[in-house]
Design a protein around this motif. Structure first.
Motif, PDB file in Angstrom:
ATOM      1  N   ASN A 387       0.823  -1.210   0.000  1.00 40.97           N
ATOM      2  CA  ASN A 387       0.000   0.000   0.000  1.00 40.97           C
ATOM      3  C   ASN A 387       0.858   1.261   0.000  1.00 40.97           C
ATOM      4  O   ASN A 387       0.586   2.207  -0.753  1.00 40.97           O
ATOM      5  CB  ASN A 387      -0.930  -0.004   1.207  1.00 40.97           C
ATOM      6  N   SER A 390       2.353   2.002  -3.371  1.00 44.17           N
ATOM      7  CA  SER A 390       1.369   2.560  -4.301  1.00 44.17           C
ATOM      8  C   SER A 390       1.016   3.997  -3.931  1.00 44.17           C
ATOM      9  O   SER A 390       0.851   4.848  -4.809  1.00 44.17           O
ATOM     10  CB  SER A 390       0.105   1.698  -4.310  1.00 44.17           C
ATOM     11  N   VAL A 408      -3.866   7.989  -9.476  1.00 39.77           N
ATOM     12  CA  VAL A 408      -4.148   6.667  -8.928  1.00 39.77           C
ATOM     13  C   VAL A 408      -4.154   5.624 -10.039  1.00 39.77           C
ATOM     14  O   VAL A 408      -3.558   4.541  -9.901  1.00 39.77           O
ATOM     15  CB  VAL A 408      -5.503   6.664  -8.181  1.00 39.77           C
ATOM     16  N   TYR A 412      -1.192   2.749  -9.945  1.00 43.59           N
ATOM     17  CA  TYR A 412      -1.549   1.354  -9.706  1.00 43.59           C
ATOM     18  C   TYR A 412      -1.205   0.486 -10.912  1.00 43.59           C
ATOM     19  O   TYR A 412      -0.800  -0.674 -10.761  1.00 43.59           O
ATOM     20  CB  TYR A 412      -3.034   1.229  -9.356  1.00 43.59           C
ATOM     21  N   TRP A 460      -6.076  -4.610  -3.086  1.00 41.50           N
ATOM     22  CA  TRP A 460      -7.052  -4.067  -4.033  1.00 41.50           C
ATOM     23  C   TRP A 460      -8.277  -3.505  -3.310  1.00 41.50           C
ATOM     24  O   TRP A 460      -8.909  -2.552  -3.786  1.00 41.50           O
ATOM     25  CB  TRP A 460      -7.467  -5.144  -5.032  1.00 41.50           C
ATOM     26  N   ARG A 463      -7.685   0.103  -2.489  1.00 42.81           N
ATOM     27  CA  ARG A 463      -7.974   1.042  -3.585  1.00 42.81           C
ATOM     28  C   ARG A 463      -9.475   1.326  -3.663  1.00 42.81           C
ATOM     29  O   ARG A 463      -9.889   2.472  -3.876  1.00 42.81           O
ATOM     30  CB  ARG A 463      -7.485   0.466  -4.915  1.00 42.81           C
ATOM     31  N   TRP A 466     -10.416   3.550  -0.782  1.00 42.69           N
ATOM     32  CA  TRP A 466      -9.869   4.881  -1.068  1.00 42.69           C
ATOM     33  C   TRP A 466     -10.864   5.639  -1.948  1.00 42.69           C
ATOM     34  O   TRP A 466     -11.195   6.810  -1.686  1.00 42.69           O
ATOM     35  CB  TRP A 466      -8.523   4.710  -1.751  1.00 42.69           C
TER      36      TRP A 466
END
Length: 490
Positions: A387, A390, A408, A412, A460, A463, A466
């Motif tokens: 994390n 990324s 993003v 990613y 994942w 994300r 987020w």
């Protein structure tokens, strides 16, 4: 995504995590039980290795071999039947039958078979060794949970001790497999249902333990020959007046009993057993089916089990729990300090990871040792590293003047190969350790595998969360703790 949808998803997830955390971390007395019954948390029900809760040790003497203490208790007239061999006393008839060297050889061979059987129990550590050439010394972890170790329930620790004692006795059963019935079997051959020349193990394709909704059974799958034989045997057994069951014996010990109401004409059937016996009986059946039998009889009522304390001290499990809690708290604190509200998202993911691992360890009854705890921390470090890598990649993209959404997406995409490669390598290593290793190594491999899968899935999910939590926010740079550099005109 709108504010309402974002708030609902976040609230539902937070509530679910909070409820799971309560059951996973906290214990309490059950209301109305007058302090007798207690709910023990998930973490309190995780099986712990010998380094955290101690070991159980016993000495198994074969029939005809006794300890010095037993010899001293004999009547003077009976002592003449025994000859001293090293530190033990051996019946002279047994010595005459096998010879001193022959008896030692049989004990050594039995030690190998018994060690293989204990190796299938899933213990993180155990040992079966030859003692004085004529006896077997067996040491296994107590397999206590923290709740049992601290005796929060009055009966739980004694129940686990009973399980240990039953397991040692069951796994030491000697002899080959036979099928019997007290009424219709061959009376001259201990009521055996098959011909003495038949290899009963050829009837079985596989034997496995099955557990469903709290019920436990031994699942037996038959070969084509086995199906024919069981159909014929079941027809005989049904003619009996009262004993309408097929008994599965190892040597002279009754292992399983299959009650019949009709002929068996199926390739698979189940024999219900107690939970404490299901695994042991499966291990013994498979061992005998593979031709690995124990020759001598070690079923002595005089065997005493000695329980030793935790190798790392009585407070080791408590200190380990506090240490793990501090590690999780440190990861959360760093996330929030570095990435602001995005850090809260990562903190939620860290908590989910920890709760998922606790739950799986409890459900699968994987023994947790100090090495296993370190392995779990490695899994947490992998999740956080993935994390954070990324997050930093997104930060770099924003410094190029891109929007958060665009950053993003690009970050990613760029990190995908590296993150996937890192997890695949970890999973390959974990599978190798779990299947090739034994004891603590295998347990660590399984924990590493679970951690690796959880890390990749939650990577994942991070994300997604987020996106969910930041969608209604206008200043997404501030949400992530990023600073966007403004370009000034010359």
């Amino acid at each position: 995504m709108g504010k309402i949808k974002s708030a609902i998803i976040t609230a539902l997830l937070a509530a679910a995590v909070a409820v799971l955390a309560v059951f996973a971390l906290f214990s309490w007395q059950v209301p109305g039980s007058n302090g007798v019954e207690r709910y023990n948390s998930f973490i309190g029900n995780i099986r712990l290795g010998g380094d955290l809760t101690g070991n159980a040790t016993t000495v198994l003497y074969p029939e005809g071999v006794i300890s010095p203490a037993e010899y001293a208790d004999l009547e003077d007239g009976d002592k003449s039947d025994y000859a001293q061999c090293g530190n033990v006393y051996v019946d002279k008839e047994v010595l005459e039958e096998h010879g001193e060297d022959g008896l030692k050889k049989l004990v050594a061979e039995d030690a190998k078979v018994l060690s293989e059987r204990f190796g299938q129990k899933g213990y993180t550590s155990y040992s079966v060794s030859v003692l004085d050439g004529f006896a077997l010394s067996v040491t296994v972890p107590t397999n206590f949970t923290y709740a049992e170790y601290k005796q929060y329930n009055s009966s739980s620790r004694s129940e686990q001790r009973s399980v240990i004692e039953k397991s040692i006795v069951s796994l030491a059963y000697n002899g080959k497999l036979s099928l019997r019935n007290s009424e219709v079997g061959n009376k001259k051959s201990n009521n055996i249902l098959t011909k003495i020349t038949d290899d009963v193990t050829a009837f079985f394709k596989s034997v496995s333990k099955q557990s469903v909704s709290g019920n436990h059974a031994v699942k037996i799958s038959l070969t084509k020959e086995g199906r024919e034989q069981f159909k014929a045997m079941s027809a005989k057994v049904l003619t009996a007046e009262s004993d309408k069951a097929i008994g599965f014996y190892v040597g002279e010990y009754a292992l399983l009993s299959l009650s019949l109401s009709e002929e068996i004409d199926a390739g698979t059937f189940y024999i219900p057993v107690e939970e404490s016996n299901a695994q042991d009986y499966t291990i013994v059946m498979n061992s005998v089916a593979d031709g690995k039998t124990i020759t001598l009889d070690y079923s002595s009522d005089e065997a005493q089990i000695i329980y030793a304390g935790a190798e790392l001290g009585d407070t080791a499990s408590l200190f380990l729990g506090v240490s793990l809690l501090l590690i999780v708290a440190g990861a959360i604190a760093y996330s929030i300090a570095r990435y602001k509200k995005l850090g809260l998202v990562n903190s939620l993911i860290i908590i989910i990871f920890a709760l998922a691992l606790i739950t799986v360890l409890m459900l699968l009854e994987i023994q947790l040792t100090l090495a296993g705890a370190v392995t779990a921390v490695i899994g947490l470090a992998l999740l956080c590293a993935s994390n954070f890598a990324s997050f930093e990649a997104v930060r770099k993209e924003t410094l190029k003047g891109k929007t958060i959404q665009s950053s993003v997406k690009e970050a990613y995409k760029a990190q995908l190969a590296g993150i996937l490669e890192m997890h695949v390598i970890l999973l390959i290593v974990s599978i190798f350790l779990a299947f090739v290793g034994v004891g603590e190594v295998a347990a660590c491999g399984l924990i590493l595998f679970i951690s690796g899968v959880a890390s990749y899935v939650l990577y994942w999910f991070t994300r997604f969360m987020w996106y969910v939590t930041s969608s209604p926010v206008k200043d997404k740079f501030k949400f992530c703790g990023y600073k966007r550099e403004e370009l000034e005109d010359d």
